[in-house]
Design a protein around this motif. Sequence first.
Motif, PDB file in Angstrom:
ATOM      1  N   UNK A  79       0.841  -1.205   0.000  1.00  7.76           N
ATOM      2  CA  UNK A  79       0.000   0.000   0.000  1.00  7.76           C
ATOM      3  C   UNK A  79       0.872   1.250   0.000  1.00  7.76           C
ATOM      4  N   UNK A  80       1.954   1.228   0.780  1.00 10.33           N
ATOM      5  CA  UNK A  80       2.865   2.363   0.791  1.00 10.33           C
ATOM      6  C   UNK A  80       3.502   2.597  -0.560  1.00 10.33           C
ATOM      7  N   UNK A  81       3.893   1.508  -1.250  1.00  6.92           N
ATOM      8  CA  UNK A  81       4.484   1.642  -2.577  1.00  6.92           C
ATOM      9  C   UNK A  81       3.482   2.253  -3.567  1.00  6.92           C
ATOM     10  N   UNK A  82       2.210   1.826  -3.475  1.00  8.84           N
ATOM     11  CA  UNK A  82       1.196   2.396  -4.370  1.00  8.84           C
ATOM     12  C   UNK A  82       1.023   3.896  -4.115  1.00  8.84           C
ATOM     13  N   UNK A  83       1.079   4.274  -2.842  1.00 10.34           N
ATOM     14  CA  UNK A  83       0.968   5.699  -2.510  1.00 10.34           C
ATOM     15  C   UNK A  83       2.141   6.483  -3.084  1.00 10.34           C
ATOM     16  N   UNK A  84       3.351   5.920  -2.988  1.00  6.65           N
ATOM     17  CA  UNK A  84       4.537   6.600  -3.512  1.00  6.65           C
ATOM     18  C   UNK A  84       4.446   6.733  -5.035  1.00  6.65           C
ATOM     19  N   UNK A  85       4.053   5.611  -5.711  1.00  2.00           N
ATOM     20  CA  UNK A  85       3.931   5.653  -7.172  1.00  2.00           C
ATOM     21  C   UNK A  85       2.866   6.658  -7.597  1.00  2.00           C
ATOM     22  N   UNK A  86       1.724   6.675  -6.870  1.00  2.00           N
ATOM     23  CA  UNK A  86       0.665   7.639  -7.198  1.00  2.00           C
ATOM     24  C   UNK A  86       1.159   9.072  -7.041  1.00  2.00           C
ATOM     25  N   UNK A  87       1.922   9.334  -5.993  1.00  2.00           N
ATOM     26  CA  UNK A  87       2.490  10.670  -5.812  1.00  2.00           C
ATOM     27  C   UNK A  87       3.445  11.044  -6.915  1.00  2.00           C
ATOM     28  N   UNK A  88       4.267  10.063  -7.342  1.00  2.34           N
ATOM     29  CA  UNK A  88       5.213  10.348  -8.414  1.00  2.34           C
ATOM     30  C   UNK A  88       4.477  10.596  -9.738  1.00  2.34           C
ATOM     31  N   UNK A  89       3.417   9.803 -10.001  1.00  5.90           N
ATOM     32  CA  UNK A  89       2.626  10.021 -11.216  1.00  5.90           C
ATOM     33  C   UNK A  89       1.963  11.399 -11.186  1.00  5.90           C
ATOM     34  N   UNK A  90       1.443  11.806 -10.030  1.00  4.93           N
ATOM     35  CA  UNK A  90       0.820  13.132  -9.904  1.00  4.93           C
ATOM     36  C   UNK A  90       1.830  14.233 -10.178  1.00  4.93           C
ATOM     37  N   UNK A 132      -8.741   7.526  -9.031  1.00  5.11           N
ATOM     38  CA  UNK A 132      -9.036   8.640  -8.114  1.00  5.11           C
ATOM     39  C   UNK A 132      -8.184   9.856  -8.456  1.00  5.11           C
ATOM     40  N   UNK A 133      -6.892   9.608  -8.730  1.00  5.45           N
ATOM     41  CA  UNK A 133      -5.997  10.712  -9.071  1.00  5.45           C
ATOM     42  C   UNK A 133      -6.481  11.411 -10.347  1.00  5.45           C
ATOM     43  N   UNK A 134      -6.778  10.642 -11.374  1.00  6.94           N
ATOM     44  CA  UNK A 134      -7.193  11.217 -12.664  1.00  6.94           C
ATOM     45  C   UNK A 134      -8.511  11.974 -12.513  1.00  6.94           C
TER      46      UNK A 134
END
Length: 559
Positions: A79-90, A132-134
């Motif tokens: 879950x932490x990795x997904x949060x980091x990847x989502x932040x990097x994509x944002x 959610x991000x998109x």
Amino acid sequence: MASEQRELRRQLNWLMTFRVVIITTLLVCTFVIELLYRPRLPLKAFYLLAIFTYCLTIAWAVMSRSVRAVRVQVYAQLVGDLAIVTGFVYLTGGAESPFSFLYLLSIIVGSILLVRRGGYAVAAGSWVMYACLVLLVQRGLLPRFPEGAVGQGETPAVRIVYTLVAHLVSFLAVAYLSSYLAGSLHRTGQELQLRRDDLAQLRAFNEDIIDSMNSGLLTTDWDGRITFANRAAAEIAGRPAGDLTRRTILEVLDRDRPFLWNIRTTLERETRHRFELDFVDARGRALFLGFTVSVLRERRGDPVGMIFIFQDLTEIRALEEEVALKKRMAALGEMAAGVAHELRNPMASISGSVQVLKRDLQPRGEASALMDIVINESKRLDKIIRDFLLFAKPGRFQPEETDVVRLLRETLSLLENSDEMRPRHRVVTEFRPESIVVPLDVNRMKQVFWNLAKNALKAMPEEGTLTIRAVREESQVIVGFADSGFGMSEREIATNFQPFHGSFPNGSGLGLAIVYRIVEEHGGRIRVRSRAGSGTEVALHLPCGTARPAIEERQWTAS
């Protein structure tokens, strides 16, 4: 189950290391870009994301030491990795970001750690976070970043739907493929581990069998260099197994090169070669070994060396010598029984006639001396005949409960008045306990004690110490007679109990033969220890149980 937990924890540690390497690489790249190109867009957010990743990794490292539930740690890190990847994509453009493929790495890692269930769970979580991000950015609920990098107009809904569907399909496809491969790899790993365990157990079992053998086992190449030695081989040779494998068979057996050539030539004609040899081990023990040599072949049947299997036959050879001694003694005993009866009556007649003649004629000078010689020699011959009869036909064996210490004290009382006792002789006794009651034939055992005590004094003609001991040890009593006399050689010890092999000039040579016979009748054994010039000890090992004539072969040993 415990092995799976250990493997999962090991993979988690690998994941943390991999994460630190990746984020450090991105951090260095960001720093280089900012240093060389000085972009107008601020890169502070990337540094904050890197710091956040380091903090999460430290927290997970602490968690791995304090929390035992490994799967909880796995889900937390995913879950932490997904949060980091989502932040990097944002930070790199949201829906327009070219780095959305990083979700695929998280899906692959989830499939590796948790197989099918983990792969699909991470795929679903990745898509939810990306969607959610998109949507948040498209609805204006989340500001675009970096500002001005993309157009300010709204992204068409069709394109948003296309992007989300494309990512959902790709995420699920990667989850399916990676989980399938991870499952296959996991099953293959389990099968390999089972095979490895079976092989280890089989190898350990084979090693246990080889090390449990009482026979020595050596393997060599064709040049005689030792490649393997089991425990029994090391014990018989008196060397550690590691020392044996650094030597050749010729060095260990102290033989010349033709010895090995002869073995190899024989094995070319026969399947195995047997031989026996005398051997002195590294500790100086003289042994008699029996060898069987065969060809060592590999799985395909090609010869690669030789196998030497050998046993210590020292005791067997001693038993064979004892059996031969018994046969000789039995033959002499039968002869003695016949000859004694034929000689005793004529000798008695001769002795009696000479005594009558001496009394009636009353000769003087040389005639009187000659008659005394005839009478004395007749008595001596009569004593030899009596010993013969006692050796050949000892009579009925009648054991009774007797105190061994009391018999020894009576022997010592008689010994003080014997002709062999000298003023400079010293007698030392050792009795533990002071009373040892065992079943014995009293009259015969008195003769054994008397013969051994007199022999000990004869071995010390003028002076010396005679030590007599009686000790109870578990199921036996040990009675020992030790002198400080001239001792015996190994050859004298070997013939000590044979008739007519006495060590003293005036003896009949039957004393120790009779001792051996009586001890054997009691079911005991005799042990002789002696060295030329350093005294002799004769130890009788008598059983404490019910005494009966010995049926089985008994052994006397010499050292």
